[in-house]
Scaffold this active site. Structure first.
Site, PDB file in Angstrom:
ATOM      1  N   HIS A  40       3.630  -2.172   3.268  1.00  0.00           N
ATOM      2  CA  HIS A  40       3.453  -0.766   2.910  1.00  0.00           C
ATOM      3  C   HIS A  40       4.707  -0.214   2.243  1.00  0.00           C
ATOM      4  O   HIS A  40       5.814  -0.691   2.493  1.00  0.00           O
ATOM      5  CB  HIS A  40       3.120   0.069   4.151  1.00  0.00           C
TER       6      HIS A  40
ATOM      7  N   ASP B  29       0.850  -1.192   0.000  1.00  0.00           N
ATOM      8  CA  ASP B  29       0.000   0.000   0.000  1.00  0.00           C
ATOM      9  C   ASP B  29       0.888   1.244   0.000  1.00  0.00           C
ATOM     10  O   ASP B  29       1.860   1.320   0.771  1.00  0.00           O
ATOM     11  CB  ASP B  29      -0.883   0.038   1.242  1.00  0.00           C
TER      12      ASP B  29
END
Length: 254
Positions: free
Chosen positions: A210, A64
């Site tokens: 992430h 992400d």
């Protein structure tokens, strides 16, 4: 006196049954609260995917990213050196507008792109029209940059409900969650991130990582994650490939 103890004994038995039932109810509620990312609705209705089919040893690494550019370059460069070109990046539309060159690099390196929405604001806090607008705007931005419409959606912060599921489906998006979360955004240490992923890995897993600049240890953990998974004979897959024509896992939401 004996009659008194018989009555109390019956009451004690009732209390014990109630206590045991309460304990198991609380245990079930606790377990479910730890798996809020896993949802489905009744058959034929929208669903959210958190894991692919367990057959084989395919695993999907997902990243992400909603702000910054340093960490994602490091991660993309590492994946390229390791000849890994089949992961999935979930990006926000607002970030994509600011970094079209990185979006191009993701696509050029062979990775899949999913949507994090446009502004990265929790959908459960928005009105229906705002949710539709955010998903649509993100898709327009990403498609303009990549030439392909997004089909996978990871709601900001992973927060969604039945309404979000229904809106996403009408906009031709499948909500994607995860089955392994090493909490790398908390920067718990590269070794801890690696240990969580490796110890929990199974075929069909979707791993949440992430690539925003605040996440400082994921790149350091990634090399060990790749090495150890490959040594355990895992292969890597995009989310789209992992969930295509497979029995995916989900949990009922009413």
């Amino acid at each position: 006196m004996n009659f008194f103890w018989i009555i109390n004994g019956k009451r004690m038995k009732q209390y014990l049954i109630i206590l045991i039932a309460s304990f198991f109810a609380a245990l079930i509620a606790f377990v479910e609260s730890k798996n809020l990312e896993v949802f489905k609705t009744k058959d034929g209705e929208p669903r959210a995917i958190y894991q692919g089919e367990e057959k084989g040893k395919k695993i999907a690494l997902t990243f992400d990213v909603s702000w910054g550019e340093k960490r994602i370059h490091e991660i993309l460069d590492l994946l390229e050196r390791e000849n890994i070109n089949d992961t999935t990046f979930f990006i926000s539309g607002e970030w994509a507008e600011r970094h079209p060159d990185i979006v191009e690099k993701i696509v050029k390196n062979g990775h899949e792109i999913g949507s994090l929405g446009y502004r990265y604001k929790s959908y459960t806090e928005l009105e229906d029209a705002q949710i539709r607008k955010d998903i649509t705007r993100a898709q327009q931005v990403i498609e303009a940059l990549t030439g392909k419409p997004t089909r996978l959606l990871r709601p900001p912060n992973g927060a969604f409900n039945k309404t979000v599921l229904e809106i996403a489906e009408k906009l031709n998006h499948t909500i994607v969650q995860w089955s392994i979360d090493p909490n790398d955004w908390k920067n718990p240490g590269a070794d801890q991130i690696t240990e969580t992923v490796i110890s929990e890995a199974n075929g069909g897993d979707i791993v949440l990582l992430h690539a925003s600049d605040s996440v400082k240890q994921t790149k350091d953990a990634l090399k060990d994650i790749l090495d150890q998974l490959r040594s355990d004979h895992y292969t890597f897959s995009t989310v789209g490939e992992l969930i295509a024509n497979t029995d995916t896992k989900r949990k009922e939401i009413k």
